[in-house]
Write an enzyme that holds these catalytic residues in place. Structure first.
Site, PDB file in Angstrom:
ATOM      1  N   LEU A  24       0.646  -1.096  -0.104  1.00  0.00           N
ATOM      2  CA  LEU A  24      -0.359   0.096  -0.221  1.00  0.00           C
ATOM      3  C   LEU A  24       0.860   1.136  -0.024  1.00  0.00           C
ATOM      4  CD1 LEU A  24      -3.142  -1.044   2.621  1.00  0.00           C
ATOM      5  CD2 LEU A  24      -3.167  -1.106   0.187  1.00  0.00           C
ATOM      6  N   GLU A  31      -8.217   3.148   8.649  1.00  0.00           N
ATOM      7  CA  GLU A  31      -8.886   2.947   7.755  1.00  0.00           C
ATOM      8  C   GLU A  31      -8.462   1.294   7.609  1.00  0.00           C
ATOM      9  OE1 GLU A  31      -9.983   1.644   4.328  1.00  0.00           O
ATOM     10  OE2 GLU A  31      -7.903   1.787   4.529  1.00  0.00           O
TER      11      GLU A  31
END
Length: 185
Positions: A24, A31
């Site tokens: 990521l 999140e």
């Protein structure tokens, strides 16, 4: 028609990027917690959820977190036999989305099904008749990415409000984002 509804869940930045070099491009703890909650929470405590991912998404999970806990992990790959030897016994390895759905239909212990990536798997799930909703965290920033979330056809998917999903802008450090839910018509 199968009763297995596919929910897609992803976080994407302004250019719809979802990853870079197998990881990521951002670190957003809240999140990530949202992802975990959404993909693990069940109404019936005797059940669990299934998560469907491609092999590269599986490979991107840090080994100490493989398989993702409290969920049935299903990995899609063209090299079923090769991958089966490399994953823990309780991870299901199949060659495609329809096989994954068939596997889930054959079980009594699955409450909901989440598609967690990558691009090709999201694309297949979005065009699949069983596609229900897309849970997309829209990060208000651009990142350098090499993997992208497919284009959402706004004729097919409409933004909806969902109970328990905050509508207001979320902030983590200097990054803001929104939790969005798109429902397939």
């Amino acid at each position: 028609m199968s009763n297995v509804k596919l929910n897609l869940i992803a976080a994407a930045c302004e250019n719809m990027g979802i990853g870079v070099n197998g990881t990521l491009p951002w670190r957003l703890k809240k999140e990530m917690a949202y992802f975990t909650t959404m993909t693990t929470k069940v109404k019936d405590p005797s059940k669990m959820n299934a998560i469907i991912m491609g092999r590269k998404s599986w490979d991107s999970i840090p080994p100490k977190f493989q398989p993702l806990s409290n969920r049935l992990n299903i990995v899609l790959t063209h090299q079923v036999d090769t991958i089966k030897e490399k994953v823990p016994e309780d991870v299901v390895v199949v060659s495609g989305l329809d096989e994954a759905i068939k596997h889930i239909e054959g079980r009594q212990d699955i409450e909901s099904t989440w598609v967690i990536g990558g691009s090709a798997i999201y694309q297949a799930a979005m065009s699949h008749p069983n596609c229900g909703k897309i849970y997309l965290t829209e990060i208000q920033k651009s990142y350098d990415c090499d993997t992208f979330f497919p284009n959402i056809d706004k004729q097919q998917f409409h933004l909806v409000d969902e109970e328990d999903i905050p509508e207001e802008r979320q902030m983590e450090g200097d990054i803001s984002y929104y939790f969005r839910v798109y429902k397939k018509l």
